[in-house]
Motif scaffolding. Structure first.
Motif, short mmCIF file in Angstrom:
data_model
loop_
_atom_site.label_atom_id
_atom_site.label_comp_id
_atom_site.label_asym_id
_atom_site.label_seq_id
_atom_site.Cartn_x
_atom_site.Cartn_y
_atom_site.Cartn_z
N ALA A 292 0.83 -1.20 0.00
CA ALA A 292 0.00 0.00 0.00
C ALA A 292 0.87 1.25 0.00
CB ALA A 292 -0.93 0.00 1.21
N PHE A 293 1.95 1.22 0.79
CA PHE A 293 2.87 2.37 0.84
C PHE A 293 3.51 2.60 -0.52
CE2 PHE A 293 7.01 4.30 1.57
CZ PHE A 293 6.68 5.38 2.37
N SER A 294 3.94 1.53 -1.17
CA SER A 294 4.57 1.65 -2.48
C SER A 294 3.61 2.26 -3.50
CB SER A 294 5.04 0.27 -2.97
OG SER A 294 5.65 0.36 -4.24
N ARG A 295 2.33 1.86 -3.43
CA ARG A 295 1.34 2.41 -4.36
C ARG A 295 1.15 3.91 -4.12
NH1 ARG A 295 -1.39 -2.49 -3.22
NH2 ARG A 295 -2.71 -1.45 -1.67
N ARG A 296 1.22 4.32 -2.86
CA ARG A 296 1.04 5.74 -2.55
C ARG A 296 2.22 6.57 -3.04
NH1 ARG A 296 -1.70 5.11 3.42
NH2 ARG A 296 -0.09 6.63 4.01
N ILE A 297 3.44 6.04 -2.93
CA ILE A 297 4.60 6.75 -3.46
C ILE A 297 4.50 6.85 -4.98
CG2 ILE A 297 7.10 6.58 -3.83
CD1 ILE A 297 6.41 7.60 -1.07
N GLN A 298 4.08 5.76 -5.62
CA GLN A 298 3.92 5.78 -7.07
C GLN A 298 2.85 6.79 -7.49
OE1 GLN A 298 3.07 1.69 -8.02
NE2 GLN A 298 5.21 1.05 -7.85
N ALA A 299 1.78 6.89 -6.69
CA ALA A 299 0.71 7.84 -6.99
C ALA A 299 1.23 9.28 -6.90
CB ALA A 299 -0.47 7.64 -6.04
N LEU A 300 2.09 9.55 -5.90
CA LEU A 300 2.68 10.88 -5.77
C LEU A 300 3.56 11.19 -6.98
CD1 LEU A 300 3.34 13.47 -4.19
CD2 LEU A 300 5.17 12.17 -3.03
N GLU A 301 4.38 10.23 -7.38
CA GLU A 301 5.26 10.44 -8.54
C GLU A 301 4.44 10.66 -9.81
OE1 GLU A 301 9.36 8.08 -7.53
OE2 GLU A 301 7.61 6.84 -8.01
N LEU A 302 3.33 9.94 -9.92
CA LEU A 302 2.46 10.11 -11.08
C LEU A 302 1.85 11.50 -11.08
CD1 LEU A 302 1.16 8.74 -13.56
CD2 LEU A 302 -0.70 8.00 -12.07
N TRP A 303 1.45 11.97 -9.88
CA TRP A 303 0.85 13.30 -9.78
C TRP A 303 1.87 14.39 -10.09
CZ3 TRP A 303 1.62 17.55 -6.51
CH2 TRP A 303 0.61 18.52 -6.54
N VAL A 304 3.10 14.25 -9.56
CA VAL A 304 4.14 15.24 -9.83
C VAL A 304 4.57 15.17 -11.30
CG1 VAL A 304 6.50 15.96 -9.26
CG2 VAL A 304 4.95 15.21 -7.45
N GLY A 305 4.60 13.95 -11.84
CA GLY A 305 4.93 13.78 -13.25
C GLY A 305 6.36 13.36 -13.52
N VAL A 306 7.13 13.14 -12.45
CA VAL A 306 8.53 12.72 -12.60
C VAL A 306 8.88 11.74 -11.50
CG1 VAL A 306 9.34 14.85 -13.72
CG2 VAL A 306 9.29 14.69 -11.21
N PRO A 307 9.88 10.86 -11.72
CA PRO A 307 10.32 9.96 -10.64
C PRO A 307 11.03 10.74 -9.54
CG PRO A 307 11.74 9.72 -12.56
CD PRO A 307 10.60 10.60 -12.98
N LEU A 308 10.69 10.47 -8.30
CA LEU A 308 11.28 11.18 -7.17
C LEU A 308 12.35 10.38 -6.47
CD1 LEU A 308 7.96 12.60 -5.62
CD2 LEU A 308 9.59 13.80 -7.11
N PHE A 309 12.33 9.04 -6.61
CA PHE A 309 13.27 8.17 -5.93
C PHE A 309 14.04 7.30 -6.91
CE2 PHE A 309 10.15 9.11 -2.64
CZ PHE A 309 10.97 9.43 -1.57
N ASP A 310 15.31 7.12 -6.61
CA ASP A 310 16.17 6.20 -7.36
C ASP A 310 16.11 4.85 -6.67
OD1 ASP A 310 18.05 4.78 -8.71
OD2 ASP A 310 19.75 6.04 -8.11
N ARG A 311 15.34 3.93 -7.21
CA ARG A 311 15.11 2.64 -6.56
C ARG A 311 16.26 1.66 -6.77
NH1 ARG A 311 10.51 5.14 -7.67
NH2 ARG A 311 8.60 4.74 -6.47
N SER A 312 17.28 2.05 -7.54
CA SER A 312 18.41 1.15 -7.78
C SER A 312 19.46 1.22 -6.68
CB SER A 312 19.07 1.49 -9.13
OG SER A 312 19.63 2.80 -9.10
N SER A 313 19.34 2.20 -5.80
CA SER A 313 20.34 2.37 -4.73
C SER A 313 19.80 1.86 -3.40
CB SER A 313 20.71 3.85 -4.59
OG SER A 313 19.58 4.62 -4.20
#
Length: 299
Positions: free
Chosen positions: A32-53
């Motif tokens: 659920a938390f991951s979906r909420r972060i993805q929703a924020l990034e979708l709303w902003v329109g750009v990726p906010l976190f580098d998930r590779s690190s």
């Protein structure tokens, strides 16, 4: 639709550096938390976190977004404190979050039993919050005072949240199989019963499906929905048999538009505890009086 809690999720993930710890701190599941972060990034329109690190880091866009998030959260906090802190101490409103069927049937029936004891209180019922994690979150962020729900797996708070809440077991609710008199009379022997089912992601689906899969009578699913009210209407129209909360069909059973199915099998009735949660930090007089009346009714 943008939700301000996404900003708190954003700041929590920055602070803790991984989804598991951040989800735990926000009292939600990791998915659920991951979906909420993805929703924020979708709303902003750009990726906010580098998930590779690891620990997870911010992208260039994420770093630029931090001061905006901090400013918005600060404005929200100041605004809420200015307009609600003083009034809540004397406010006579009791804010309840609950399941949709509770708002339509169970809670009105329950409140009617208080007669005049709570006549000076303003009871506000909100069945629109989706997801049990969000239900509990409303207690923590003080946007709700009480949560009414079933005491069952999937509808309980996480271990990390339990010590912040108090649970009151109120009474047992029966989930009963109902059917129209005509369908019961005209159903042919040795043919499957048409089943009206809850959708798979609902909580009552789990308990009802477990029962129907374990009994010897054959069923053929013909309809599914998230709402008990839809199942009841379909059952009244003779489309199939449905397991629904007793509180939701009392009038139909009295009128005879529905009857109890499979009366020869008493163990096919499901019993669930109805419980009420509230935050231990919430000591508003109106809320405490409401809880006191609930306990007196129980006793």
């Amino acid at each position: 639709m943008f939700e301000f809690k996404w900003l708190e999720d954003f700041m929590s993930l920055i602070e803790l550096g991984n989804f598991s710890a951040a989800a735990k701190s926000r009292y939600v599941t990791q998915s659920a938390f991951s979906r909420r972060i993805q929703a924020l990034e979708l709303w902003v329109g750009v990726p906010l976190f580098d998930r590779s690190s690891y620990p997870i880091g911010l992208t260039e866009h994420g770093n630029k977004f931090v001061p905006y998030a901090e400013n918005l959260l600060n404005q929200i906090k100041v605004t809420k404190e200015d307009f609600s802190l003083a009034s809540l101490k004397t406010d006579n409103t009791v804010r309840i979050v609950c399941l949709h069927s509770f708002a339509i049937n169970l809670l009105p029936n329950l409140l009617a039993q208080f007669n005049n004891q709570l006549s000076h209180l303003n009871i506000s019922i909100n069945p629109s919050v989706q997801g049990i994690d969000n239900h509990f979150q409303t207690l923590l962020d003080d946007s709700s005072d009480l949560l009414f729900t079933y005491n069952m797996i999937g509808m309980r708070p996480s271990i990390s949240l339990e010590n912040k809440l108090e649970k009151h077991i109120l009474f047992k609710e029966k989930i009963i199989p109902v059917i129209s008199p005509d369908l019961l009379k005209n159903h042919e022997d040795n043919t499957p019963w048409p089943l009206l089912s809850y959708s798979e992601h609902t909580f009552l689906y789990k308990v009802v499906n477990q029962l129907t899969k374990s009994i010897s009578v054959p069923f053929s699913q013909v309809f599914e929905t998230t709402l008990s009210e839809s199942l009841i209407e379909m059952a009244i129209n003779g489309i199939g048999v449905a397991w629904v909360p007793m509180h939701a069909v009392e009038k139909e059973l009295i009128k005879g538009t529905l009857v109890t199915a499979f009366t020869e099998y008493s163990d096919w009735t499901i019993q669930l505890d109805v419980v009420c949660y509230h935050s231990k930090a919430n000591s508003r007089p109106a809320v405490l009086q409401f809880l006191e009346e609930i306990h007196s009714l129980k006793n």
